[in-house]
Design a protein around this motif. Sequence first.
Motif, short mmCIF file in Angstrom:
data_model
loop_
_atom_site.label_atom_id
_atom_site.label_comp_id
_atom_site.label_asym_id
_atom_site.label_seq_id
_atom_site.Cartn_x
_atom_site.Cartn_y
_atom_site.Cartn_z
N LYS A 10 50.74 43.20 49.25
CA LYS A 10 51.14 42.14 49.54
C LYS A 10 51.60 41.21 48.67
CE LYS A 10 46.90 40.72 51.84
NZ LYS A 10 45.90 40.55 52.66
N GLU A 11 49.85 41.36 47.65
CA GLU A 11 49.96 40.58 46.82
C GLU A 11 51.30 40.46 46.00
OE1 GLU A 11 47.48 38.25 46.34
OE2 GLU A 11 46.35 38.78 48.14
N ALA A 12 51.51 41.76 45.14
CA ALA A 12 53.20 42.02 44.66
C ALA A 12 53.77 40.53 45.29
CB ALA A 12 53.61 43.04 44.57
N ALA A 13 54.06 40.65 46.84
CA ALA A 13 55.42 39.96 47.80
C ALA A 13 54.42 38.64 47.71
CB ALA A 13 54.72 40.65 48.58
N LYS A 14 53.35 38.62 47.39
CA LYS A 14 53.09 36.78 46.98
C LYS A 14 54.04 35.94 45.76
CE LYS A 14 48.68 36.90 50.08
NZ LYS A 14 47.37 36.45 49.59
N ALA A 15 53.39 37.38 44.72
CA ALA A 15 54.02 37.13 43.36
C ALA A 15 55.03 36.83 43.19
CB ALA A 15 53.50 37.64 42.43
N GLY A 16 56.23 37.73 44.20
CA GLY A 16 57.33 37.60 43.83
C GLY A 16 57.55 39.17 43.02
N ASN A 17 57.10 39.95 42.89
CA ASN A 17 57.68 40.82 41.57
C ASN A 17 56.83 42.47 42.65
OD1 ASN A 17 55.06 40.91 41.40
ND2 ASN A 17 54.34 40.39 39.51
N VAL A 18 57.88 43.13 41.68
CA VAL A 18 56.93 44.38 42.30
C VAL A 18 56.47 45.43 41.04
CG1 VAL A 18 58.82 46.21 42.98
CG2 VAL A 18 59.49 44.62 42.86
N VAL A 19 55.62 46.12 41.76
CA VAL A 19 54.54 46.76 40.76
C VAL A 19 54.60 48.59 41.20
CG1 VAL A 19 52.36 46.57 40.38
CG2 VAL A 19 52.77 44.93 41.07
N PRO A 20 54.82 48.67 39.79
CA PRO A 20 55.67 49.80 39.88
C PRO A 20 53.96 50.79 39.55
CG PRO A 20 56.15 48.65 37.86
CD PRO A 20 55.63 47.81 38.39
N VAL A 21 53.42 51.74 40.91
CA VAL A 21 51.84 52.19 40.29
C VAL A 21 52.70 54.03 40.42
CG1 VAL A 21 51.39 50.16 42.32
CG2 VAL A 21 51.72 52.61 43.09
N LEU A 22 51.33 54.50 40.30
CA LEU A 22 51.32 56.25 40.82
C LEU A 22 49.43 56.16 41.62
CD1 LEU A 22 50.63 57.62 36.51
CD2 LEU A 22 52.47 56.58 37.77
N LEU A 23 50.04 57.40 42.15
CA LEU A 23 49.07 57.66 43.17
C LEU A 23 48.19 58.24 42.01
CD1 LEU A 23 51.88 58.98 46.22
CD2 LEU A 23 50.18 56.55 45.64
N GLN A 24 46.79 58.45 42.23
CA GLN A 24 46.07 59.20 42.07
C GLN A 24 45.17 59.96 42.68
OE1 GLN A 24 42.75 56.59 41.03
NE2 GLN A 24 40.71 58.67 39.97
N PHE A 25 45.77 61.70 42.08
CA PHE A 25 45.12 62.29 42.94
C PHE A 25 43.22 63.02 42.29
CE2 PHE A 25 49.34 62.26 44.42
CZ PHE A 25 49.23 62.80 45.27
N TYR A 26 43.34 64.00 43.30
CA TYR A 26 41.95 64.54 43.39
C TYR A 26 41.92 65.58 42.88
CZ TYR A 26 37.34 65.72 44.02
OH TYR A 26 35.92 66.53 43.74
N ILE A 27 41.63 65.93 41.24
CA ILE A 27 41.96 67.26 41.02
C ILE A 27 40.56 67.92 40.23
CG2 ILE A 27 44.31 67.16 40.80
CD1 ILE A 27 43.55 66.34 37.57
#
Length: 221
Positions: free
Chosen positions: A100-117
């Motif tokens: 939602k916030e990246a849409a407002k800012a007009g960009n695409v945010v690369p993310v990683l999914l954090q796993f519980y290991i």
Amino acid sequence: MDLAGNYYRVKETIPPHVKLVAVSKFKPLEMIRELREKTGHQIFGENRAREFSAKASAFSEGVEWHFIGHLQTNKVKLVVPFASLVHSVDSPRLLAELDKEAAKAGNVVPVLLQFYIAREETKFGFDFREAGQMLESEQFRNFKHIRVSGVMGMASFVEDPVQVRREFSSLRNIFEKLKADYFAGDDAFREISMGMSGDYRIAIDEGSTMVRIGSLIFGER
Ligand SMILES: *Cc1c(COP(=O)(O)O)cnc(C)c1O
């Protein structure tokens, strides 16, 4: 303190295909600038939203800022304008807020999914089943302003290298399964962020593509 010396001692132990995130949390901007000037290093990591946005807005030329800590949804706004990568997405709600916030800012945010290991109970992150449910959801398919680029995890803070290796290996397996099930043919899904000052060599052995190192470079916090 010999900042550049510390840096090069770490850097020479990391193979070229593994990215080094210099974790500068709690350290002053002057040290970050000094490291940048003396070594040309470009990737810095921070784990608190306010500190992240203050540092990133003050110093951005030629620098990639990575957010690596637990992120509350009400702080997403602070992070989105500056983040080259958010390592620590630990819930569908957070991912939705980032979109939602990246849409407002007009960009695409690369993310990683954090796993519980890890064994510790305080750690944040998905387990495999939760992540699968999210990735299969309609909501996920409608996100247009985030790009899932891989996974992240933290091993237990224990001396036992066998335990640590087992945990990193489990993250590697999670990455491979997600890749096969949900990201086959998606070249953007390629990062495994694991390994810190105390355990990064084991992490690299187990397939890390990104290590997050603070105290070995900047000294104890
Ligand atoms: C602080 C931190 C690091 C770096 O820790 P060091 O032990 O100082 O290398 C790496 N990852 C995360 C998520 C951190 O919060």
